[in-house]
Write an enzyme that holds these catalytic residues in place. Structure first.
Site, PDB file in Angstrom:
ATOM      1  N   ASP A 171      42.188  35.052  32.394  1.00  0.00           N
ATOM      2  CA  ASP A 171      41.085  34.465  33.153  1.00  0.00           C
ATOM      3  C   ASP A 171      40.097  35.567  33.517  1.00  0.00           C
ATOM      4  O   ASP A 171      40.370  36.386  34.378  1.00  0.00           O
ATOM      5  CB  ASP A 171      41.636  33.799  34.414  1.00  0.00           C
ATOM      6  N   ARG A 173      36.906  34.943  34.469  1.00  0.00           N
ATOM      7  CA  ARG A 173      35.749  34.333  35.131  1.00  0.00           C
ATOM      8  C   ARG A 173      35.385  35.099  36.404  1.00  0.00           C
ATOM      9  O   ARG A 173      36.234  35.589  37.105  1.00  0.00           O
ATOM     10  CB  ARG A 173      36.040  32.871  35.481  1.00  0.00           C
TER      11      ARG A 173
END
Ligand SMILES: [Zn+2]
Length: 247
Positions: A171, A173
């Site tokens: 991840d 983000r």
């Protein structure tokens, strides 16, 4: 070149957000956006933003547009509902773009459901904002790579394993730009609609969060139950009763 007449019409809807050691953000809006939501038409205030070089003015941004290829890289935006700067209770959804789920209605994930459901929750609360984050496709790996990850998942890898196998973090983000825009639009704390502790932590770090969050699980099916289970087991998502039932 943007005409002088156009500039005079646009400049009062453009604002530069500056922060030390960071690129500036040019925020545009609000634009009135009537949206069909179930059986009603709801009008949101829509804002978009663009990261630009430091110390650019709005006029500089306008003058640079014809030399850029913005369609090659999608921009993020936010739908704002109600009296967002003054209302005490505001619901926030930080929604990561999902081409397959949001647009095509793919059942491999729960993104399409989460998008529409969070819009309903914001409207029924009377105030809130839906951030639609354009560089978050496939947890930050991009659409092309996401299709490769889906092929690996069809061969038995889970979401996290597939991203790792392609050489990416699970991840990657980042919510910093959205948070800069949020703080430009509102100073009071917000309530986040999420199951993701990373999103909660990102807002908490900036002191923007109220005490509670609102979970968002649903639309569970045979197509996405493994994906949802991996979110809880490997990515630390906060399970709901409904989630436990299918796990
Ligand atoms: Zn999705």
């Amino acid at each position: 070149m943007v005409t002088n007449e156009a500039k005079s019409l646009l400049l009062n809807k453009m604002k530069m957000i500056q922060k030390a050691d960071q690129q500036d953000i040019c925020l545009v809006g609000p634009v009135r956006l009537p949206v069909q939501l179930d059986d009603q038409i709801v009008t949101f205030n829509w804002y978009t933003w663009l990261k630009v070089e430091r110390e650019m003015s709005p006029v500089d941004v306008l003058d640079s547009l014809s030399q850029t290829t913005l369609a090659e890289m999608q921009q993020s935006s936010v739908l704002v509902y109600g009296e967002f700067d003054t209302e005490d209770e505001a619901l926030i959804r930080m929604h990561s773009i999902c081409h397959t789920g949001d647009i095509f209605g793919s059942k491999r994930c729960d993104c399409g459901f989460q998008l529409r459901e969070s819009m309903r929750m914001i409207v029924s609360n009377g105030c809130g904002a839906l951030f639609y984050l354009a560089n978050h496709e496939g947890r930050g790996i991009g659409l092309f790579t996401k299709s490769l990850a889906y092929i690996l998942q069809e061969e038995g890898l889970d979401t996290v394993e597939a991203n790792h196998a392609l050489g990416f973090e699970d991840d990657s983000r980042n919510y910093e730009d959205a948070i800069r825009v949020l703080t430009e639009l509102r100073a009071k704390p917000v309530t986040l609609i999420t199951n993701n502790p990373k999103k909660l932590a990102a807002l908490q770090k900036h002191g923007l969060l109220s005490d509670t969050h609102i979970p968002l699980w649903g639309d569970v099916s045979d197509y996405n139950k493994n994906y949802l289970a991996t979110k809880v087991e490997k990515s630390g998502h906060i399970p709901s009763d409904e989630k436990i039932a299918i796990g």
